[in-house]
Motif scaffolding. Structure first.
Motif, PDB file in Angstrom:
ATOM      1  N   GLN A  47      17.449   3.738  10.073  1.00  0.00           N
ATOM      2  CA  GLN A  47      17.675   2.711  10.931  1.00  0.00           C
ATOM      3  C   GLN A  47      16.585   2.791  11.980  1.00  0.00           C
ATOM      4  N   GLN A  48      16.221   4.014  12.446  1.00  0.00           N
ATOM      5  CA  GLN A  48      14.938   4.399  13.403  1.00  0.00           C
ATOM      6  C   GLN A  48      13.778   3.855  12.938  1.00  0.00           C
ATOM      7  N   ALA A  54       9.514  -2.631  12.569  1.00  0.00           N
ATOM      8  CA  ALA A  54       9.548  -3.840  13.287  1.00  0.00           C
ATOM      9  C   ALA A  54       8.822  -4.251  14.452  1.00  0.00           C
ATOM     10  N   ALA A  55       9.073  -3.110  15.123  1.00  0.00           N
ATOM     11  CA  ALA A  55       8.343  -3.026  16.492  1.00  0.00           C
ATOM     12  C   ALA A  55       6.833  -3.079  16.517  1.00  0.00           C
ATOM     13  N   HIS A  56       6.219  -2.397  15.410  1.00  0.00           N
ATOM     14  CA  HIS A  56       4.842  -2.461  14.997  1.00  0.00           C
ATOM     15  C   HIS A  56       4.179  -3.455  14.081  1.00  0.00           C
ATOM     16  N   ALA A 104      16.079  -6.710   7.284  1.00  0.00           N
ATOM     17  CA  ALA A 104      17.258  -7.502   8.265  1.00  0.00           C
ATOM     18  C   ALA A 104      16.641  -7.290   9.887  1.00  0.00           C
ATOM     19  N   ILE A 105      16.321  -5.719   9.963  1.00  0.00           N
ATOM     20  CA  ILE A 105      15.741  -5.589  11.310  1.00  0.00           C
ATOM     21  C   ILE A 105      14.544  -6.262  11.665  1.00  0.00           C
ATOM     22  N   GLY A 112      12.914  -6.434  24.226  1.00  0.00           N
ATOM     23  CA  GLY A 112      11.816  -5.506  24.738  1.00  0.00           C
ATOM     24  C   GLY A 112      10.325  -5.958  24.568  1.00  0.00           C
ATOM     25  N   GLY A 113       9.498  -5.069  24.947  1.00  0.00           N
ATOM     26  CA  GLY A 113       8.171  -5.220  24.802  1.00  0.00           C
ATOM     27  C   GLY A 113       7.395  -4.862  23.675  1.00  0.00           C
TER      28      GLY A 113
END
Length: 117
Positions: A47-48, A54-56, A104-105, A112-113
């Motif tokens: 999950q992490q 996804a953030a990158h 899905a994520i 956030g940023g």
């Protein structure tokens, strides 16, 4: 409900065998519980990974990593005298679920940023 006799029914009168069957099944139940808890821990980690990907803007799947993991798990299975083909099927099932979660994520709006475009 099946009309077939159960192992317990068949072993009535052979108390030693019945007791051993119960002990073995107790061990199996404990191992099943451990597997569930280990899978839950594994999915917490993945999950992490999905959040980080996804953030990158990284793709949900990593075929090279997956191939390496399958090869590694097959070697571990051989060392443990477990059918490597079974181990591979098991890992492929897990990988499919992880990639589904990562997709899905990635599809949800980022908070956030992050570096999402």
């Amino acid at each position: 409900m099946s009309d077939e006799p159960t192992a317990e029914h068949t072993l009535v009168g052979d108390e030693q065998a019945l007791q051993r069957l119960r002990e073995l099944r107790g061990s199996i139940d404990n191992l099943d519980a451990a597997l569930v808890h280990l899978l839950a821990e594994r999915f917490k980690c993945t999950q992490q990974v999905g959040e980080l990907k996804a953030a990158h803007d990284l793709p949900p799947a990593d075929p090279a990593r997956e191939a390496d993991q399958i090869a590694r798990l097959r070697r571990l299975a051989e060392d443990a005298r477990l059918d490597p083909a079974f181990a591979e099927k098991f890992l492929n099932f897990i990988i499919e679920e992880v990639v589904r979660h990562h997709r899905a994520i990635a599809a949800r709006p980022q908070q956030g940023g992050g570096n999402r475009r």
